[in-house]
Design an enzyme around this catalytic site. Structure first.
Site, PDB file in Angstrom:
ATOM      1  N   ARG A 161      -7.197   9.444  37.464  1.00 47.06           N
ATOM      2  CA  ARG A 161      -7.596  10.150  36.248  1.00 47.06           C
ATOM      3  C   ARG A 161      -8.408   9.273  35.313  1.00 47.06           C
ATOM      4  NH1 ARG A 161      -3.312  14.207  36.112  1.00 47.06           N
ATOM      5  NH2 ARG A 161      -3.642  15.596  34.378  1.00 47.06           N
TER       6      ARG A 161
ATOM      7  N   ARG B  74       6.112  24.573  30.263  1.00 50.73           N
ATOM      8  CA  ARG B  74       5.991  23.116  30.074  1.00 50.73           C
ATOM      9  C   ARG B  74       5.695  22.793  28.619  1.00 50.73           C
ATOM     10  NH1 ARG B  74       2.097  21.001  34.910  1.00 50.73           N
ATOM     11  NH2 ARG B  74       1.246  19.822  33.148  1.00 50.73           N
TER      12      ARG B  74
ATOM     13  N   ARG C 292      -5.340  17.744  25.859  1.00 55.13           N
ATOM     14  CA  ARG C 292      -5.504  17.447  27.291  1.00 55.13           C
ATOM     15  C   ARG C 292      -6.949  17.685  27.731  1.00 55.13           C
ATOM     16  NH1 ARG C 292      -1.169  21.209  29.663  1.00 55.13           N
ATOM     17  NH2 ARG C 292      -1.772  20.412  31.711  1.00 55.13           N
TER      18      ARG C 292
ATOM     19  N   LYS D  65      -5.173  23.089  40.455  1.00 55.62           N
ATOM     20  CA  LYS D  65      -5.024  22.015  41.450  1.00 55.62           C
ATOM     21  C   LYS D  65      -3.661  22.114  42.143  1.00 55.62           C
ATOM     22  CE  LYS D  65      -5.597  18.746  38.333  1.00 55.62           C
ATOM     23  NZ  LYS D  65      -5.718  19.627  37.140  1.00 55.62           N
TER      24      LYS D  65
ATOM     25  N   ARG E 247       1.334  30.080  32.071  1.00 59.05           N
ATOM     26  CA  ARG E 247       2.020  29.443  33.210  1.00 59.05           C
ATOM     27  C   ARG E 247       3.518  29.270  32.967  1.00 59.05           C
ATOM     28  NH1 ARG E 247      -0.019  23.742  35.314  1.00 59.05           N
ATOM     29  NH2 ARG E 247       0.317  23.179  33.131  1.00 59.05           N
TER      30      ARG E 247
HETATM   31  P1  AP5 Z   1      -1.969  25.057  38.175  1.00 58.29           P
HETATM   32  O1  AP5 Z   1      -2.129  25.149  39.661  1.00 58.29           O
HETATM   33  O2  AP5 Z   1      -0.640  24.709  37.620  1.00 58.29           O
HETATM   34  O3  AP5 Z   1      -3.133  24.118  37.549  1.00 58.29           O
HETATM   35  P2  AP5 Z   1      -3.303  22.539  37.562  1.00 58.29           P
HETATM   36  O4  AP5 Z   1      -4.777  22.271  37.701  1.00 58.29           O
HETATM   37  O5  AP5 Z   1      -2.397  21.902  38.569  1.00 58.29           O
HETATM   38  O6  AP5 Z   1      -2.859  22.257  36.078  1.00 58.29           O
HETATM   39  P3  AP5 Z   1      -1.923  21.136  35.457  1.00 58.29           P
HETATM   40  O7  AP5 Z   1      -1.774  21.507  34.007  1.00 58.29           O
HETATM   41  O8  AP5 Z   1      -0.657  20.946  36.225  1.00 58.29           O
HETATM   42  O9  AP5 Z   1      -2.812  19.896  35.617  1.00 58.29           O
HETATM   43  P4  AP5 Z   1      -2.786  18.670  34.786  1.00 58.29           P
HETATM   44  O10 AP5 Z   1      -3.768  17.853  35.557  1.00 58.29           O
HETATM   45  O11 AP5 Z   1      -3.076  18.766  33.334  1.00 58.29           O
HETATM   46  O12 AP5 Z   1      -1.237  18.250  34.787  1.00 58.29           O
HETATM   47  P5  AP5 Z   1      -0.411  17.158  35.604  1.00 58.29           P
HETATM   48  O13 AP5 Z   1       0.878  17.744  35.942  1.00 58.29           O
HETATM   49  O14 AP5 Z   1      -1.241  16.525  36.673  1.00 58.29           O
HETATM   50  O15 AP5 Z   1      -2.472  26.457  37.571  1.00 58.29           O
HETATM   51  C1  AP5 Z   1      -2.390  26.713  36.185  1.00 58.29           C
HETATM   52  C2  AP5 Z   1      -1.979  28.185  35.966  1.00 58.29           C
HETATM   53  O16 AP5 Z   1      -3.015  29.026  36.472  1.00 58.29           O
HETATM   54  C3  AP5 Z   1      -0.699  28.582  36.707  1.00 58.29           C
HETATM   55  O17 AP5 Z   1       0.025  29.481  35.931  1.00 58.29           O
HETATM   56  C4  AP5 Z   1      -1.219  29.262  37.994  1.00 58.29           C
HETATM   57  O18 AP5 Z   1      -0.303  30.224  38.490  1.00 58.29           O
HETATM   58  C5  AP5 Z   1      -2.497  29.899  37.484  1.00 58.29           C
HETATM   59  N1  AP5 Z   1      -3.533  29.982  38.522  1.00 58.29           N
HETATM   60  C6  AP5 Z   1      -3.834  29.055  39.454  1.00 58.29           C
HETATM   61  N2  AP5 Z   1      -4.858  29.469  40.218  1.00 58.29           N
HETATM   62  C7  AP5 Z   1      -5.229  30.689  39.727  1.00 58.29           C
HETATM   63  C8  AP5 Z   1      -6.236  31.630  40.091  1.00 58.29           C
HETATM   64  N3  AP5 Z   1      -7.085  31.392  41.097  1.00 58.29           N
HETATM   65  N4  AP5 Z   1      -6.337  32.774  39.372  1.00 58.29           N
HETATM   66  C9  AP5 Z   1      -5.498  32.998  38.321  1.00 58.29           C
HETATM   67  N5  AP5 Z   1      -4.489  32.164  37.935  1.00 58.29           N
HETATM   68  C10 AP5 Z   1      -4.381  31.013  38.628  1.00 58.29           C
HETATM   69  O19 AP5 Z   1      -0.242  16.032  34.472  1.00 58.29           O
HETATM   70  C11 AP5 Z   1       0.593  16.237  33.351  1.00 58.29           C
HETATM   71  C12 AP5 Z   1       0.622  14.959  32.519  1.00 58.29           C
HETATM   72  O20 AP5 Z   1       1.183  13.870  33.297  1.00 58.29           O
HETATM   73  C13 AP5 Z   1      -0.733  14.423  32.030  1.00 58.29           C
HETATM   74  O21 AP5 Z   1      -1.172  15.070  30.865  1.00 58.29           O
HETATM   75  C14 AP5 Z   1      -0.404  12.932  31.826  1.00 58.29           C
HETATM   76  O22 AP5 Z   1       0.307  12.736  30.630  1.00 58.29           O
HETATM   77  C15 AP5 Z   1       0.532  12.635  33.001  1.00 58.29           C
HETATM   78  N6  AP5 Z   1      -0.210  12.177  34.177  1.00 58.29           N
HETATM   79  C16 AP5 Z   1      -0.278  12.801  35.383  1.00 58.29           C
HETATM   80  N7  AP5 Z   1      -1.063  12.125  36.241  1.00 58.29           N
HETATM   81  C17 AP5 Z   1      -1.511  11.040  35.537  1.00 58.29           C
HETATM   82  C18 AP5 Z   1      -2.396   9.963  35.866  1.00 58.29           C
HETATM   83  N8  AP5 Z   1      -2.998   9.876  37.067  1.00 58.29           N
HETATM   84  N9  AP5 Z   1      -2.642   9.031  34.914  1.00 58.29           N
HETATM   85  C19 AP5 Z   1      -2.049   9.095  33.702  1.00 58.29           C
HETATM   86  N10 AP5 Z   1      -1.225  10.105  33.311  1.00 58.29           N
HETATM   87  C20 AP5 Z   1      -0.962  11.069  34.237  1.00 58.29           C
END
Ligand code: AP5
Length: 208
Positions: free
Chosen positions: A88, A154, A165, A13, A127
């Site tokens: 979420r 991270r 997660r 994402k 990552r």
């Molecule tokens: P990446 O683009 O980083 O993936 P992502 O889907 O953004 O993954 P995240 O882990 O950041 O999502 P998340 O939803 O768990 O975390 P968030 O920060 O929102 O890609 C992942 C890897 O794959 C990278 O290394 C990239 O280079 C690689 N990649 C990408 N595309 C590729 C491809 N096509 N081919 C190969 N490799 C590829 O949330 C973190 C925490 O914050 C949560 O756990 C929670 O505690 C809190 N939080 C955030 N939002 C909320 C909310 N709305 N409500 C409550 N808590 C929240």
């Protein structure tokens, strides 16, 4: 254009959001990035979020909703926006719907990115993220090629936290896919393939 990216952790994402925000000329609003920035700056919000994030749990809806409501008052959202990682929970989705209705700015689309768990674990364990500018990399390298910052893993990308997660996604976040299907907003694409291939799919799905 006002839309949401939904998908499990590691679906890509954040990676796609950078491309899509540039393509559509809109701000990329990531709740995860806002929490990490607050944590880096040592704010009370960051310290409050850390306890949940480190365990792979969601930050409480009340805290997250208030933060997003504040972000949606910034003038740049008049051009539209891309929400990444929010909503979420169904309660967050209901809150967002009311907030956007009050702003007379309903969503145009919700883009769901699908991927299997084995690919997620592979992507997240590799990552690295830049401490300086937050740029995401698929694997370790000496430093960030955009700002020269140090790359780090991270805390929530450790294997046991990744598993939690994934459970939290299945239990608490996956139900919002049905919510948005009922609203007639859902578009679904595969997150497999190269970053450019997925970006092409996303743009085509959002342009329909
Ligand atoms: P990446 O683009 O980083 O993936 P992502 O889907 O953004 O993954 P995240 O882990 O950041 O999502 P998340 O939803 O768990 O975390 P968030 O920060 O929102 O890609 C992942 C890897 O794959 C990278 O290394 C990239 O280079 C690689 N990649 C990408 N595309 C590729 C491809 N096509 N081919 C190969 N490799 C590829 O949330 C973190 C925490 O914050 C949560 O756990 C929670 O505690 C809190 N939080 C955030 N939002 C909320 C909310 N709305 N409500 C409550 N808590 C929240």
């Amino acid at each position: 254009m006002r839309f949401i990216l939904v998908g499990p952790p590691g679906a890509g994402k954040g990676t796609q959001a950078v491309h899509l925000a540039t393509h559509f000329g809109i701000p990329h609003i990531s709740t995860g990035d806002i929490f990490r920035l607050n944590l880096k700056n040592g704010t009370p919000l960051g310290l409050q979020a850390k306890g949940f994030m480190d365990k792979g749990e969601l930050v409480p809806d009340s805290v997250t909703n208030e933060m997003v409501a504040d972000r949606l008052t910034h003038p740049d959202v008049q051009a539209g926006f891309l929400l990444d990682g929010y909503p979420r929970t169904t309660a967050q989705a209901e809150f967002l719907k009311s907030a956007l209705t009050a702003m007379n700015s309903p969503l145009d689309a919700v883009l769901e990115m699908t991927i299997d768990n084995s690919e997620i674990v592979k992507r997240l364990s590799g990552r690295r993220t830049c401490r300086g500018c937050g740029k995401i990399y698929p694997a370790a390298q000496p430093s960030c090629d955009s700002c020269g910052g140090e790359l780090y893993q991270r805390d929530d990308d450790k294997e046991e936290v990744i598993q939690r997660r994934l459970e939290v996604y299945a239990d608490q976040t996956a139900p919002i896919v049905g919510f948005y299907r009922n609203e007639g907003l859902l578009r679904t694409i595969s997150a497999l393939g190269s970053v450019d291939e997925v970006a092409g799919r996303a743009i085509s799905a959002l342009s329909k």
